[in-house]
Structures are given as C-alpha cells and as structure tokens.
Design a protein around this motif. Structure first.
Motif: not given
Length: 422
Positions: A147-152, A167-176, A191-197
């Motif tokens: 599951s990819l952790r996205v940063n909203p 956006a300035e936090n170290k966590f997750g993948i940038a929303w864009d 890899l098997e994509i299963v979710g959003i985090d």
C-alpha cells in the motif's frame, strides 16, 4: 474513561491498592489496567461493526508484550515500524495476516524478515523504497503486498512534532506524485498493489482534518480504480486524540469517527485498516513515583520525585500536560509546585505550576494518562534503571517488565583491552 479510582482517600487500579503495589515493587513504576485496554479496544471495534475493519494496534504507543497480548486476545492486529516491533507482535500472538509494516526507514533485513513472516502489507513511503522492496522480494522469490502511503498535505492541527500529513513532513509520497508512483509500482516485479495508506498525525481532537484527508483519499481511490489498479485495502491510520487533563475538550467519539469513515468509504468495498495506539492505551496507564524531598525557592516551589524525563518524556519533548494526583490524599494545604525529577537537565519536569498539597518524603504521586508514549519513549539517561511495568486485571497483578539491576546494564558494555590495568 479509565479504571483508576479512589476508595475514600486511597487510589486503586481496578481492585488493586496502588500503595500496596508501590510497597511490593518500589518506585517509580508504570501500572496498566486490563479493563481499560479492553474497554477502549471493544468500544472502537463495536463502533465499526457495520464495516470490514481490522484494528491494527500501533505498537510504538506501548510495546510491552503483556499489553500487546491483551489486545491480541481481543482479536487485534498490529501496526509496526521496525523488525523489533514485528517480533513483539508475533510473539504476543497477533497473526501475521493482521500486521501492517509502516515507517520511512525499513532496511533490507527488516523487509526480508517481514516477507518471511508473510505480513498483511507493507506501507511504502517513497519511490526508492518501492524499488528496494521489489529487489528484496524478487531475490527471496516472494511477493510483497503493498500500500503506498500518500501525503495529502493536510494540517491536522496537532503538535508540530507529531504532525505527519503535511508536505514538509518526512512521511509518505507527495500527493501530486501518487498516481505516477502507483503506475511505477505496477511495473516492478515482486510487488502486488493492494491498497492506499494515509496517516496525518497524532492526538487529533476534531474530525475536520480527517474529513479533509479522507475525501482526498476517496478521490484517489476512484482515479486508481479507473486506471486499472485493484485496490482492496484502505489504511486510514490512527491519530484520534484523548483527554489528558480535566479542562481538555472531549475529542470526537469512536462512534462519530466510525460514522465519518462509513459516510466516505462505506460503499468502497475495501477492507479498512485502522492504526490506533494512544486511543487504546493512553488512559490505561499511570506512572507512580515517590517524593524524594520538597524545595521551596524564591521563584518556584519544587516537588522532587524519583521519576523523571527518563520515564515520561512527553512534558519535556512536547510541553505535554499530564494530570498529577496524590496516591493518598492527606488534607494538607495546597500550594503551587513544579514536579521535577532528579535528571541533570532543567528540562526534566513532569508537571509545572500544579496545585498540590505539600507532600512528605516518601509520599506517592500518580501521573495519569501514561499508558502510551511513556515507557516506550523511556531511556536510561544518567544511568538510571528503567522503571518496571505492571499489568492489573481486577484483583490480580503481575510485573510484565522487571526493573533491571545495575549489573545488568553494565554487563552490556566493556572496557577495551588496551585500557585494562594489568
């Protein structure tokens, strides 16, 4: 709500006299209430009865095996951020299929261990981690569910040191970059994509930040589904706050939180993971400490106790408030005190400007809401002995982590041979 209560002038943990515990164990020590852990877990679980929800207790909040095993017995899963926490969860009886692995810094060794354990999913936090996990899984001949952790870029309105969704936090993948990152993951072997985090922070005391974040996730879910990704899980993180002091406004109830999630994701068909930690364990623990002496000065009055920032880092780290009460009320006239520990730091305080009756040497104080981020943030700074942890269940109690001896600490180190005297 917790199960620490007064009977006349004495504090009890469920049906165990806290003073008797102190006499048996010595101070300082942590005391956890099984009834409170059960109550908070069950209320949250019941609030989501209409959804397919797996509660993955956030092990970092309180990683004691006895606490984790109590929740495992209730059917809990686990959210872990290291191999050590994963080992704790498995040893405590949590099935691998209910464990999610979060965190920005997973090593190859940790990835390998988690793959061999066959955990539910990895919450991947960057493109680089995607590629590294792909390589590790391929070498092992395994498939990592991800599951990819996205940063909203949502401000959760909480303390800057526990905000994780901006956006300035170290966590997750940038929303864009989220959609492109899913497209990249789909091309990688192993890899098997299963979710959003998603996880936007901790100690959040209103629903608006969750609504804003979850609405963005719902939009992303639709786009990913349209792009052909088979999204079957939504990890919505944790973060719902708890009251720390008598003047704190009540946070949203688990039922209101559940209704919000059902409103936004009820028709998604996805399995939902939640990662509560503080919500379950926070109010389930107290820290009990003895008064060493009092010290009255020109500017401040101090109660010096045998607990310190080594047992409760949150006031020093975050300026956090914890309610402090005498274990036995004595009727003495109240004065204003700073409650401080013996660590050689001005920042070593447990509470400032507190109205408390003047104590005597050896009197006991209880510091409340120490079930989460207290023992787990503890240290042996100043070569202090770690405080033991005690679990109470009705009239029973057991020491679930013993106080070490100085020889135990010193045995882990050695003087180099070239410095030893002949």
């Amino acid at each position: 709500m917790h199960h620490f209560n007064r009977r006349e002038d004495r504090l009890f943990a469920e049906n165990v006299d806290v003073t008797a515990l102190a006499e048996h164990i010595g101070t300082p020590f942590y005391c956890y209430s099984t009834a409170t852990l059960r109550q908070h877990y069950t209320r949250l679980k019941d609030a989501f009865a209409q959804n397919e929800v797996t509660i993955c207790y956030s092990v970092k909040a309180n990683s004691n095996l006895g606490v984790i095993a109590t929740l495992a017995d209730l059917g809990s899963g686990a959210d872990v951020v290291s191999e050590g926490e994963l080992r704790r969860a498995l040893l405590s009886g949590i099935p691998a299929g209910k464990i999610v692995f979060s965190g920005v810094g997973k090593t190859e060794a940790e990835m390998t261990y988690a793959l061999n354990a066959d955990i539910a999913q990895f919450n991947v936090e960057s493109r680089a981690e995607l590629e590294q996990l792909s390589e590790v899984a391929t070498k092992q001949g395994k498939t990592a569910r991800i599951s990819l952790r996205v940063n909203p870029d949502i401000d959760a309105g909480t303390h800057e040191k526990i905000s994780t969704g901006k956006a300035e936090n170290k966590f997750g993948i940038a929303w864009d970059e989220a959609e492109a990152s899913y497209a990249k993951a789909a091309t990688l072997p192993g890899l098997e994509i299963v979710g959003i985090d998603i996880h936007i922070g901790s100690q959040i005391t209103e629903l608006t930040p969750f609504r804003n974040a979850f609405t963005k996730v719902a939009d992303l879910l639709e786009k990913l589904t349209d792009a052909g990704h088979n999204i079957t899980t939504l990890d919505l993180g944790g973060g719902l706050g708890i009251p720390y002091g008598p003047e704190d406004a009540p946070p949203p109830s688990p039922e209101d939180y559940a209704n919000l999630i059902d409103e936004i994701f009820g028709d998604s068909g996805c399995r939902i993971f939640l990662e509560p930690g503080r919500l379950i364990a926070g109010n389930a623990g107290i820290l009990v400490t003895s008064v060493i002496r009092t010290k009255k000065g020109e500017a401040k009055n101090f109660i010096i106790v045998d607990a310190a920032m080594t047992e409760l880092m949150r006031p020093t780290l975050y300026g956090a408030y914890h309610d402090i009460q005498p274990v036995i009320t004595n009727g003495n006239v109240q004065d204003v005190w700073d409650v401080v520990g013996p660590v050689c730091e001005t920042g070593d305080f447990l509470g400032s400007e507190r109205s408390l009756p003047e104590p005597q040497k050896g009197d006991l104080l209880a510091i409340f809401t120490c079930g989460a981020y207290s023992a787990s943030l503890g240290s042996s700074y100043n070569t202090r002995l770690s405080a033991p942890e005690v679990l109470v269940d009705n009239e029973k109690f057991e020491i679930i982590r013993a106080r070490p001896q100085y020889d135990d600490i010193l045995a882990l180190e050695k003087v180099p041979d070239w410095l030893k005297k002949a």
